[in-house]
Every structure is written in C-alpha cells, then in structure tokens.
Design a protein around this motif. Structure first.
Motif, PDB file in Angstrom:
ATOM      1  N   ALA A  68       0.815  -1.206   0.000  1.00 51.87           N
ATOM      2  CA  ALA A  68       0.000   0.000   0.000  1.00 51.87           C
ATOM      3  C   ALA A  68       0.854   1.263   0.000  1.00 51.87           C
ATOM      4  O   ALA A  68       0.393   2.330  -0.409  1.00 51.87           O
ATOM      5  CB  ALA A  68      -0.937   0.006   1.206  1.00 51.87           C
ATOM      6  N   HIS A  69       2.093   1.165   0.447  1.00 51.47           N
ATOM      7  CA  HIS A  69       2.970   2.324   0.531  1.00 51.47           C
ATOM      8  C   HIS A  69       3.991   2.364  -0.596  1.00 51.47           C
ATOM      9  O   HIS A  69       4.912   3.182  -0.558  1.00 51.47           O
ATOM     10  CB  HIS A  69       3.704   2.331   1.877  1.00 51.47           C
ATOM     11  N   ARG A  70       3.865   1.476  -1.582  1.00 47.89           N
ATOM     12  CA  ARG A  70       4.788   1.479  -2.708  1.00 47.89           C
ATOM     13  C   ARG A  70       4.147   2.159  -3.914  1.00 47.89           C
ATOM     14  O   ARG A  70       2.940   2.310  -3.985  1.00 47.89           O
ATOM     15  CB  ARG A  70       5.220   0.057  -3.075  1.00 47.89           C
ATOM     16  N   ASP A  71       4.999   2.572  -4.850  1.00 49.39           N
ATOM     17  CA  ASP A  71       4.519   3.244  -6.050  1.00 49.39           C
ATOM     18  C   ASP A  71       4.538   2.249  -7.195  1.00 49.39           C
ATOM     19  O   ASP A  71       5.592   1.713  -7.549  1.00 49.39           O
ATOM     20  CB  ASP A  71       5.418   4.445  -6.374  1.00 49.39           C
ATOM     21  N   LYS A  72       3.371   1.994  -7.771  1.00 47.85           N
ATOM     22  CA  LYS A  72       3.255   0.993  -8.826  1.00 47.85           C
ATOM     23  C   LYS A  72       3.205   1.618 -10.213  1.00 47.85           C
ATOM     24  O   LYS A  72       2.849   0.957 -11.180  1.00 47.85           O
ATOM     25  CB  LYS A  72       2.011   0.137  -8.594  1.00 47.85           C
ATOM     26  N   ILE A 111       8.994   2.355   0.697  1.00 45.78           N
ATOM     27  CA  ILE A 111       7.916   3.283   1.002  1.00 45.78           C
ATOM     28  C   ILE A 111       8.116   4.525   0.143  1.00 45.78           C
ATOM     29  O   ILE A 111       9.217   5.067   0.070  1.00 45.78           O
ATOM     30  CB  ILE A 111       7.911   3.678   2.491  1.00 45.78           C
ATOM     31  N   VAL A 112       7.055   4.974  -0.504  1.00 45.66           N
ATOM     32  CA  VAL A 112       7.082   6.195  -1.303  1.00 45.66           C
ATOM     33  C   VAL A 112       6.085   7.171  -0.704  1.00 45.66           C
ATOM     34  O   VAL A 112       4.880   6.905  -0.659  1.00 45.66           O
ATOM     35  CB  VAL A 112       6.753   5.920  -2.784  1.00 45.66           C
ATOM     36  N   LEU A 113       6.604   8.298  -0.223  1.00 47.29           N
ATOM     37  CA  LEU A 113       5.786   9.347   0.363  1.00 47.29           C
ATOM     38  C   LEU A 113       5.771  10.543  -0.581  1.00 47.29           C
ATOM     39  O   LEU A 113       6.688  10.737  -1.374  1.00 47.29           O
ATOM     40  CB  LEU A 113       6.342   9.755   1.727  1.00 47.29           C
ATOM     41  N   SER A 114       4.748  11.360  -0.470  1.00 51.89           N
ATOM     42  CA  SER A 114       4.622  12.520  -1.345  1.00 51.89           C
ATOM     43  C   SER A 114       4.121  13.709  -0.545  1.00 51.89           C
ATOM     44  O   SER A 114       3.200  13.581   0.270  1.00 51.89           O
ATOM     45  CB  SER A 114       3.661  12.220  -2.496  1.00 51.89           C
ATOM     46  N   SER A 115       4.743  14.855  -0.781  1.00 48.43           N
ATOM     47  CA  SER A 115       4.335  16.063  -0.063  1.00 48.43           C
ATOM     48  C   SER A 115       2.918  16.481  -0.427  1.00 48.43           C
ATOM     49  O   SER A 115       2.264  17.183   0.337  1.00 48.43           O
ATOM     50  CB  SER A 115       5.307  17.207  -0.379  1.00 48.43           C
ATOM     51  N   SER A 116       2.431  16.041  -1.586  1.00 46.99           N
ATOM     52  CA  SER A 116       1.073  16.397  -2.001  1.00 46.99           C
ATOM     53  C   SER A 116       0.010  15.652  -1.204  1.00 46.99           C
ATOM     54  O   SER A 116      -1.168  15.996  -1.285  1.00 46.99           O
ATOM     55  CB  SER A 116       0.903  16.113  -3.497  1.00 46.99           C
ATOM     56  N   ASP A 119      12.662   6.818 -11.835  1.00 45.94           N
ATOM     57  CA  ASP A 119      11.994   5.524 -11.928  1.00 45.94           C
ATOM     58  C   ASP A 119      12.709   4.476 -11.089  1.00 45.94           C
ATOM     59  O   ASP A 119      12.073   3.634 -10.436  1.00 45.94           O
ATOM     60  CB  ASP A 119      11.928   5.067 -13.379  1.00 45.94           C
ATOM     61  N   THR A 120      14.041   4.513 -11.106  1.00 48.30           N
ATOM     62  CA  THR A 120      14.809   3.493 -10.388  1.00 48.30           C
ATOM     63  C   THR A 120      14.642   3.620  -8.885  1.00 48.30           C
ATOM     64  O   THR A 120      14.405   2.637  -8.183  1.00 48.30           O
ATOM     65  CB  THR A 120      16.300   3.579 -10.759  1.00 48.30           C
ATOM     66  N   VAL A 121      14.784   4.822  -8.349  1.00 50.63           N
ATOM     67  CA  VAL A 121      14.666   4.990  -6.906  1.00 50.63           C
ATOM     68  C   VAL A 121      13.224   4.744  -6.459  1.00 50.63           C
ATOM     69  O   VAL A 121      12.984   4.224  -5.354  1.00 50.63           O
ATOM     70  CB  VAL A 121      15.154   6.391  -6.478  1.00 50.63           C
ATOM     71  N   THR A 122      12.257   5.057  -7.320  1.00 43.85           N
ATOM     72  CA  THR A 122      10.861   4.773  -6.979  1.00 43.85           C
ATOM     73  C   THR A 122      10.604   3.273  -6.928  1.00 43.85           C
ATOM     74  O   THR A 122       9.912   2.777  -6.033  1.00 43.85           O
ATOM     75  CB  THR A 122       9.914   5.430  -7.996  1.00 43.85           C
ATOM     76  N   ALA A 123      11.169   2.536  -7.889  1.00 44.94           N
ATOM     77  CA  ALA A 123      10.984   1.086  -7.899  1.00 44.94           C
ATOM     78  C   ALA A 123      11.707   0.413  -6.743  1.00 44.94           C
ATOM     79  O   ALA A 123      11.242  -0.601  -6.215  1.00 44.94           O
ATOM     80  CB  ALA A 123      11.475   0.507  -9.221  1.00 44.94           C
ATOM     81  N   ALA A 124      12.847   0.980  -6.332  1.00 42.76           N
ATOM     82  CA  ALA A 124      13.637   0.361  -5.266  1.00 42.76           C
ATOM     83  C   ALA A 124      13.120   0.694  -3.879  1.00 42.76           C
ATOM     84  O   ALA A 124      13.408  -0.023  -2.915  1.00 42.76           O
ATOM     85  CB  ALA A 124      15.100   0.799  -5.385  1.00 42.76           C
ATOM     86  N   ALA A 125      12.361   1.778  -3.736  1.00 40.65           N
ATOM     87  CA  ALA A 125      11.922   2.230  -2.417  1.00 40.65           C
ATOM     88  C   ALA A 125      10.860   1.308  -1.838  1.00 40.65           C
ATOM     89  O   ALA A 125       9.930   0.893  -2.524  1.00 40.65           O
ATOM     90  CB  ALA A 125      11.383   3.653  -2.510  1.00 40.65           C
TER      91      ALA A 125
END
Length: 746
Positions: free
Chosen positions: A337-341, A453-458, A445-451
């Motif tokens: 749920a906290h990853r970016d797909k 947890i992906v958080l966003s200020s928005s 794209d790479t750091v997003t796939a490797a993370a």
C-alpha cells in the motif's frame, strides 16, 4: 499493563493493542535501544536483538509468517499441553493473545485456559542486554507444574553475511555453560588476526524459592530434530530433559529450561536475559548481575527513566514515537500500500542510476517526493523519523527527491548540511537529497521502484500517509480452513532388501543408476539432507529426500529463482506441490515436507531426475522432477492413480516461492490461460528476465503472485497455503512478495 510517562506526566499511548486472538493487517513493531544494543519485536512475539551492527540472535524479514526470533515455550506437565507465550512459534486458536507497544518496553499477554502469562521486554540503559520478564499466574482450581523453555538461534554476525551462507557462518560459534550463574555463553571465533571475538550471553532468574536445577541446550539439531521446525520441536516429544550439549556445535542456539510450581491462585516471575559483550569477562559480569530477579526489575525502571529523558532531549511526544515505529514496521515488512506501482513495467532498471548518487541499494530505501511548496511538515517528519529509527538500530536510506525548481530546493540543502543530521547527508544509512533537475527519468523511476515506502508532499504529513491500521479476521478462523492429513507409513517390512549397500535409509538399485531412499514417516529421518543436483549448463535445481529445494538460472548463488535455506536441520522446501481433496478438504504434499509427515515415500535420485513415490488412502502418487539437457526449464510431472472404488476430486497446486538473487525482491506478475509470468524488477545484473511456472493438460483456475495471501496464514511456522476458493479471485499483484501457485483441478 504498565505504561510509560512522558515529560508532562501523561501516560504513553500504546501502539496497536492487538485484539484477543486476532491479527492486524499491516506491520507493527517495537524498536527498543540503549544506543548500542537494540531490540526489534513484532506483534507475533518474534524479532531479534542486535549489537553494534551484528545480529545477536538470527532473524529474517518475513511479512507472511513472521516466524523468526527469540521465543519461549510453556509446557503444562500436569495436563500435557504445549504452547508459546507469543503467537509464534506455536499459535493456538484457543489461546488469547494481546500486546501493547510503548517507547520503553513491549508488553504481551498470553492466556491459555487458566494459565495467564504476562510478559514485557526492555533494553537496559546501562548494560547491553535485553530483558524479558514473565509473570505466570494460575487462575485454576488445581496445582500446575509448568516448564518454561527459551529458544533463540545464535548469530553474532552481520545479517547480510549470515544470510549469504548461514551453514558456514555457524561453524565459527562455540558455546559453554556457566555452572555458577546457570548462564549460557557463546563466542564467535575470529577468522583473521584483525578480527576480534564477540560474545553473547543468555541467563535466567526466577522468584521461585526452591528452584530446580536449570536445563540447557545449545545444539539446534538436538532441540528441533531433523525435518522439524520451531512449531514441532523434538525436545518436547521425549520425557528426558535437554541434553546439555555445549562446545563447537554446528548449529548453535540458546535454550534454557526452568520449572515453576503454581498452586491455585499463585503467581511466579521468571526473567530471561540476553546480551552481548566484547570479551568473556564482561559476558560473565552480565551473567552474574542478571542471575537474580532484582536486576531485571531495575532494568525496567531505568528504561522508563531513560525514555523520559529521550522524549525531553529530542522534543518528542509518545504519539510521534508510535508513528515512527509504525513507519519502521513498513520498512521492515514491505507493505504494498505504501509502494509506487506507476513505474513503467517494460522499462529495464539498473543500480547504476543509484550508484551515481552514492546510494548502494543494500539498505532499505524510503523515498519522500517533494513536489510542491509547503512540504515542510512531511520533510520535518521524515527527518525526525530517520533520526529516531536509526538511533534504535534500524538503518535505512532516506531519499528526498526535490522536484521543485532549483531556487526552491537550495534552502533545503542548506538546512540539511548545517543541521544536526549534517554528518549523515550522502552517507550509507543517511539522508540523500536529489534535486530532480540533476537526474534523469531513469533515476526517478529506479529509486521509486527500489523504495519500500514512497511518500509525497502532495498527500500531507507522515501520519496522514501511513494512515490507520485495519483489523482483519482472526487467524483462528482461517487456520480452521487448513486441515492437513498425516497418514501412517505403508512400507512393507521387506523394503530395502533388494538394494545394494543398504544402510537402513537407502541403497543403490541393482543396475547402480539410482540411489533409492526410503523415507518412513515412523522411523528417524536421514541424518542430513541427501540431495540430488539436477542441472544443465544454464539452469538447475536441487532436491533432497524431504522435498524440492531451490531453482536457479545461470548462477546457483546469485540468481536463485526460488529460495534455498542452507539449513540441514529443518530443510524447508523452496518449491512445493500441494494436493487437496475437494470433498473432505484434506491437504497434503506428495513429498515428505512440508505436509507429508507420517507418510512413507520412496525417493529415487538418478542422473538428471528425482522421483517421489507414495501411497495414501488408495491414491498412488508419483512426482518426477527433472531439467532438460538444453532448455532453461524445470519440469515437475505429477501422476496420481486412484486405486479405490470411489471417485476422488483433487485440486493440485504448484507453489514455488518467487525469488531472485539473495533475497525476495520486487516483482511484476501477470497471468495467461496456463501460466503466471513473473518479471524481475529488482536492481540486479540481469533485469527484465521472466520466470513462468506453468500447468498443462488439465483445466486451470487463476494463479496468484502474492505470497502473503497465497502461501501461508500468518503466525504459522510451516508452509500451508491459503487454499479456499475466495483467496483466488484476484489472480495477480504488483510490488509484493511473489509466489506462483498454479491450481489445477482433476
């Protein structure tokens, strides 16, 4: 339960108290530390202790079963019952489990019939030890005699090195027993002149006045037994006590057993303490101090005072501590749920994009995307969370991806380089600021796939994005759906008489082309796994007399498709074929492990093939495993013959655990009519390759790629699939741990 106090005298907010007998969806952990010694605990009672970057006790990330850690068994000798004080390793549906996590301690409760065990864990501020204090109460009308047995695998090693070759690293640990204090000591021998020995200690104390002599064990093989796990240890099958084995054992554990006698309405207290030290003198000092119960009580009071000072010094609130521990749980146990797909599926990814900015990819990554002005709440939260979590022993890389224009990004860089976290900027386990203008889309794209947890200020502050926890059905309800069948052995007394060089377990066929092993569910298993390596130049697999091990492509260490435990004691299989009777719901495997206990199986290892043959309830089963000479494929051929008079309706599931390299990675899965395709998305040297388990010749249902939902209910230490029909409605998932069950109906 006792809580903690912050600087204003308010009671600390307990984190996620679990419902009795229930299980919460999503991770929840407690991180406790004195700055040198750290403890991780989960709601299952699992977890580990670490000291200066070394795991004192062995632990693996497993969000599905969560079955690694230091445990305590309770055996009621009066009524001949056995359970554990946490949900792991012996979850019992009729037992009430509860927990509450605080900043200075973790509290648990286990109520089994009339026996109530309340226990808490803390880290002593003045000594590198973790203390577990148990209060055992008898609410019944009869006297009880209870055995309390602690158990933990000794590591004393870096987790990555231990995971790469556990059987080898275990060879360098020696154990001893101190008669004066009743403590177990372990020492990791140096492998070079530059390396220093490391010590660990495990000691117990009790409030019992007439305490019986303590029993101990440090040989994991003698405690668990071959082909067994912490869910069914051999040590509780026999009336005799623990063996008292110490020395250069091949697989070291800490195991202490003490007995308490409880009259109706009475209570006793027992403490188990584990610690680490630089030398033997300090290890013995720890053993001497904590051989009495007063030191355990003092550790808890000191931990509360230390926590109060920590809150004041860091200007933290108990609510923030609970939030940061929730973030730590999502780091340790990947939560999809906290990853970016949104990363393109077909685009190849490479670690080089991370390496160019000093990010190794070896540590977990938390990505915070700064997309607009007004991001200060999220930035402040994640920086404070990083400092707290790293200070409690969990290292991770915090990546701040600033997608604003350069003029807006400069102030943040100045604050990071001049603030208290300046020494961590750009270093492993620290904070990385990546202005979007300096990187390409490949980096993003790479750091997003490797993370993880992906958080966003928005999306607001950290608390808004982590959200609350949803409670799900009790595991007790789900476990009732998994009836497993254990049959008695059906081998005749003459088995083995026609084999050459018969040794009681196996022998060669008359033509010398096969080695035949008779796995008798009643007799003892083979002393070690007897294996067959089946491979061509590019692809291969490993099998043993217990079941199917791992599968690899190209390199058997670096490119494993399914996991290999390197565990000669339990020998858990990496690939499993399950069978289920659709009418009775009985579940079993044609191999001895994981669900073939009690069955008699004839295993034939030959060049290029292994064959498992058995009979159960008028069904004759033959499972053949082989790898073609030239193709990168492993073939598992299952033949079932019905020798009975009734029609049988069976469901077959092929369930290899998705894997690539040293550990589970990110997967992308999709299904076709006959196969599930698993595309490798981890940052390895061979990105984009596809793994495809396939079933044929028979009608299929949908396959599933999600191991947490497909392979085992939580809190089970052995692999049992979630096999009810409703679990197969969603065929695939993204960004989670992978498994590929292919159900085939007969």
């Amino acid at each position: 339960m006792v809580g903690s106090v912050d600087d204003r005298g308010a009671r600390d907010t307990a984190q996620f108290p679990g419902p009795p007998g229930g299980a919460a969806e999503g991770p929840a952990v407690a991180l406790l530390s004195n700055g040198s010694y750290s403890v991780l605990l989960t709601t299952a009672g699992a977890g580990c202790g670490s000291w200066r970057g070394l795991d004192v006790t062995r632990w693996r990330e497993d969000c599905t079963r969560d079955c690694w850690g230091q445990f305590c068994y309770v055996r009621d000798r009066t009524q001949d019952k056995l359970w554990s004080i946490g949900r792991q390793p012996l979850f019992r549906p009729g037992v009430v489990y509860d927990n509450a996590f605080h900043g200075d301690r973790a509290e648990f409760r286990c109520l089994a019939d009339d026996i109530d065990v309340s226990w808490a864990a803390c880290v002593a501020p003045d000594m590198d030890v973790e203390v577990r204090l148990l209060t055992i109460s008898n609410h019944g009308a009869i006297a009880r005699s209870l055995e309390l047995t602690s158990y933990a695998e000794v590591s004393l090693n870096n987790r990555r090195a231990d995971r790469a070759h556990p059987a080898f690293t275990k060879l360098f640990v020696e154990t001893q027993f101190d008669q004066r204090t009743g403590a177990l000591l372990a020492r990791r021998r140096p492998r070079s002149a530059e390396e220093k020995p490391v010590w660990a200690v495990h000691v117990s104390s009790s409030s019992t006045q007439d305490r019986q002599p303590i029993e101990y064990e440090t040989d994991r093989l003698k405690f668990l037994g071959r082909c067994r796990t912490t869910a069914n240890p051999l040590a509780f099958d026999r009336e005799a006590g623990l063996s008292g084995t110490v020395g250069p054992v091949l697989d070291p554990v800490f195991c202490l057993r003490t007995t308490v006698q409880l009259q109706p309405g009475a209570s006793e207290r027992v403490a188990f303490v584990t610690g680490a030290a630089d030398d033997e003198a300090m290890a013995r000092t720890i053993a001497s101090r904590y051989s009495g119960l007063d030191a355990a009580d003092k550790a808890f009071s000191d931990a509360t005072e230390s926590y109060r000072s920590e809150l004041q010094g860091a200007n933290l609130t108990p609510e923030e501590v609970a939030l940061f521990n929730r973030l730590a749980g999502s780091i340790l146990f990947v939560d999809r749920a906290h990853r970016d797909k949104s990363v393109p599926r077909k685009k190849p990814l490479s670690r080089a994009a991370l390496w160019s900015h000093g990010i190794s990819g070896d540590l977990p990554i938390v990505l915070a995307r700064i997309e607009e002005d007004g991001a200060e709440p999220l930035i402040g939260d994640v920086i404070r969370a990083h400092g707290f979590i790293a200070g409690r022993g969990l290292r991770f890389d915090l990546v701040l991806l600033d997608e604003r224009d350069a003029s807006a990004a400069e102030p943040l860089a100045g604050e990071l380089n001049s603030g208290p976290q300046a020494e961590l900027v750009g270093k492993p386990g620290g904070i990385y600021l990546l202005p979007a203008g300096e990187g390409s889309h490949d980096l993003k794209d790479t750091v997003t796939a490797a993370a993880r947890i992906v958080l966003s200020s928005s999306r607001g502050a950290l608390a808004d994005q982590l959200g609350g926890r949803k409670e799900v059905a009790s595991p007790a309800a789900r476990i009732s759906e998994f009836p497993s069948s254990e049959t008695s052995a059906e081998h005749s007394a003459g088995v083995g008489k026609d084999l050459l060089f018969w040794n009681g377990f196996g022998g060669f066929s008359a033509d010398g082309r096969e080695y035949v092993i008779v796995v008798d569910g009643i007799a003892s298993p083979t002393p070690t796994p007897w294996c067959n390596v089946i491979a061509n130049a590019d692809f291969g697999c490993l099998t043993s007399e217990s079941g199917m091990g791992c599968t690899w492509a190209g390199n058997s260490q670096l490119n494993r498709l399914t996991p290999w435990s390197n565990d000669p004691v339990s020998d858990p299989p990496g690939d499993v074929v399950y069978l289920r009777d659709e009418e009775t719901g009985e579940l079993w495997t044609p191999t001895p492990l994981p669900l073939g206990h009690g069955a008699a199986v004839t295993v034939r290892h030959r060049q290029g093939q292994s064959l498992y043959e058995s009979d159960r309830e008028h069904l004759h089963q033959e499972l053949a495993v082989h790898v073609p000479v030239r193709d990168s494929v492993k073939v598992m051929r299952l033949a079932v013959r019905n020798d009975g008079a009734q029609v049988r309706h069976l469901l077959r599931r092929i369930s290899p655990n998705g894997f690539w390299g040293h550990s589970a990675r990110t997967r992308r899965c999709r299904s076709s009519a006959n196969a599930t395709f698993d595309r490798e998305r981890s940052l390895q040297g061979t990105p984009g390759r596809v793994i495809f388990p396939e079933g044929w010749h028979l009608p299929q249902q949908a396959g599933r790629c999600d191991r947490p939902l497909a392979t085992a209910p939580r809190f089970w230490a052995r692999a049992v699939p979630c096999h009810s029909r409703r679990d197969w409605k969603n065929p695939t998932s993204k960004g989670s741990l992978a498994t590929w069950p292919i159900p085939v109906r007969r």
